[in-house]
Design a protein around this motif. Structure first.
Motif, PDB file in Angstrom:
ATOM      1  N   SER A 100       0.997  -1.556  -0.285  1.00 20.74           N
ATOM      2  CA  SER A 100       0.313  -0.162   0.475  1.00 20.74           C
ATOM      3  C   SER A 100       0.589   1.279   0.020  1.00 20.74           C
ATOM      4  CB  SER A 100      -0.535  -0.242   1.035  1.00 20.74           C
ATOM      5  OG  SER A 100      -0.625   0.173   2.623  1.00 20.74           O
ATOM      6  N   THR A 198       1.863 -11.801   7.986  1.00 20.87           N
ATOM      7  CA  THR A 198       1.854 -10.390   8.720  1.00 20.87           C
ATOM      8  C   THR A 198       2.817  -9.384   8.328  1.00 20.87           C
ATOM      9  OG1 THR A 198       2.621 -11.124  11.162  1.00 20.87           O
ATOM     10  CG2 THR A 198       0.267 -10.576  10.832  1.00 20.87           C
ATOM     11  N   ARG A 200       6.484  -9.002   5.542  1.00 17.38           N
ATOM     12  CA  ARG A 200       6.442  -9.461   4.150  1.00 17.38           C
ATOM     13  C   ARG A 200       8.144  -9.492   4.189  1.00 17.38           C
ATOM     14  NH1 ARG A 200       3.210  -4.678   1.707  1.00 17.38           N
ATOM     15  NH2 ARG A 200       1.777  -5.913   0.136  1.00 17.38           N
TER      16      ARG A 200
HETATM   17  N1  UDP Z   1      -0.776  -6.059   6.972  1.00 12.21           N
HETATM   18  C1  UDP Z   1      -1.084  -6.975   7.888  1.00 12.21           C
HETATM   19  N2  UDP Z   1      -2.739  -6.762   7.530  1.00 12.21           N
HETATM   20  C2  UDP Z   1      -3.801  -6.688   7.505  1.00 12.21           C
HETATM   21  C3  UDP Z   1      -2.768  -5.342   6.453  1.00 12.21           C
HETATM   22  C4  UDP Z   1      -1.390  -5.442   6.220  1.00 12.21           C
HETATM   23  O1  UDP Z   1      -0.809  -8.060   8.350  1.00 12.21           O
HETATM   24  O2  UDP Z   1      -4.624  -6.061   7.806  1.00 12.21           O
HETATM   25  C5  UDP Z   1       0.961  -6.290   6.774  1.00 12.21           C
HETATM   26  C6  UDP Z   1       1.178  -6.591   5.241  1.00 12.21           C
HETATM   27  O3  UDP Z   1       1.826  -8.267   5.756  1.00 12.21           O
HETATM   28  C7  UDP Z   1       2.276  -6.742   5.310  1.00 12.21           C
HETATM   29  C8  UDP Z   1       2.296  -4.608   6.188  1.00 12.21           C
HETATM   30  O4  UDP Z   1       1.691  -5.121   7.378  1.00 12.21           O
HETATM   31  O5  UDP Z   1       3.648  -6.791   5.716  1.00 12.21           O
HETATM   32  C9  UDP Z   1       1.785  -3.264   5.629  1.00 12.21           C
HETATM   33  O6  UDP Z   1       0.978  -3.528   4.367  1.00 12.21           O
HETATM   34  P1  UDP Z   1       0.248  -2.383   3.376  1.00 12.21           P
HETATM   35  O7  UDP Z   1       0.176  -1.708   3.954  1.00 12.21           O
HETATM   36  O8  UDP Z   1       1.131  -2.636   2.184  1.00 12.21           O
HETATM   37  O9  UDP Z   1      -0.989  -3.008   3.052  1.00 12.21           O
HETATM   38  P2  UDP Z   1      -1.224  -4.932   1.290  1.00 12.21           P
HETATM   39  O10 UDP Z   1      -0.439  -4.330   0.469  1.00 12.21           O
HETATM   40  O11 UDP Z   1      -0.493  -5.959   2.240  1.00 12.21           O
HETATM   41  O12 UDP Z   1      -2.470  -4.061   1.829  1.00 12.21           O
END
Ligand code: UDP
Length: 235
Positions: A100, A198, A200
């Motif tokens: 995100s 949870t 990456r």
């Molecule tokens: N993540 C998570 N639960 C959520 C959202 C994100 O465990 O509800 C973790 C996700 O696996 C990553 C990190 O938080 O390691 C950042 O996620 P990001 O904000 O990039 O969101 P995404 O692309 O997964 O929607």
């Protein structure tokens, strides 16, 4: 220790009360969801892998002085943890751009940051976990100022410990999500899980993805990635 009533069923875990005051049992499922719950599936063996990886990391963090909810691993899928009241924040620390962050700011994945970043989302399914800042969290009474400050310090320290640990396993810790809970006396502890669901995880040499992104993005090799992370952690 005996399970009594089921307290809660989430997307990836169930929580049971026990006959011991202040202790609950978490039971990890193979179910996986992504894209705000739109994508559902099963990752065979995930429950046991996440349970064991998360417990290993919680114990590693405890040794380094980080308070966690961990009590005792009961079996492949189940762990006794301290009963906490969850601070309704998803705390995300990033070392490298991805997901995100890349989407929101229009940058490629893989930019290594000079310093790690932190962000908070409001844990609220109906609102789709909106991003918020520390002032918003205090205004909404999700946590007080001191707690937020403490959570930030813990989050960066946890990131440092985990990043160094994963380096020894030839893994880059790109980013990860934490949840914190309050014990009855108000102490803030790390709760929930730290796992390929949870975090990456990228292979240090090839940047191969070894985490839930393989499921989110229909990349295939999902089970293999979880098994590989298990092997990297436990050798
Ligand atoms: N993540 C998570 N639960 C959520 C959202 C994100 O465990 O509800 C973790 C996700 O696996 C990553 C990190 O938080 O390691 C950042 O996620 P990001 O904000 O990039 O969101 P995404 O692309 O997964 O929607």
């Amino acid at each position: 220790m005996k399970k009594t009533v089921e307290l809660y069923e989430g997307k990836a875990k169930k929580v049971f009360d026990t006959d011991i005051e202040g202790v609950v049992i978490v039971s990890y499922k193979d179910d996986a969801t992504a894209l705000d719950g739109l994508k559902k599936g099963t990752i065979m063996g995930k429950g046991a892998i996440n349970n064991r990886i998360s417990n290993y990391l919680m114990q590693l963090l405890e040794k380094e002085g980080i308070p966690t909810h961990f009590v005792r691993e009961l079996n492949d899928r189940e762990t006794a943890v301290k009963k906490v009241s969850i601070v309704p924040l998803e705390v995300i620390v990033r070392n490298i751009s991805a997901g995100s962050f890349s989407k929101r700011y229009g940058v490629e994945e893989g930019i290594v940051f000079e310093e790690p970043t932190i962000e908070f989302s409001y844990k609220n399914d109906a609102l789709h976990d909106p991003l918020l800042n520390a002032y918003h969290a205090v205004a909404l009474d999700l946590a007080d100022k001191t707690e937020i400050q403490h959570i930030k310090l813990l989050a960066f320290r946890i990131n440092y410990i985990l990043k160094e640990f994963f380096k020894t396993r030839n893994i880059k810790l790109v980013d990860f999500k934490m949840e914190f809970g309050r014990l009855p006396d108000g102490t803030i502890v790390l709760a929930d899980e730290i796992s390929p669901d949870t975090c990456r995880f990228w292979d240090y040499d090839t940047n191969q993805k070894l985490d839930k992104d393989r499921f989110r993005r229909d990349m295939g090799g999902v089970e293999d990635a979880y098994e590989e992370m298990y092997r990297r952690v436990f050798g």
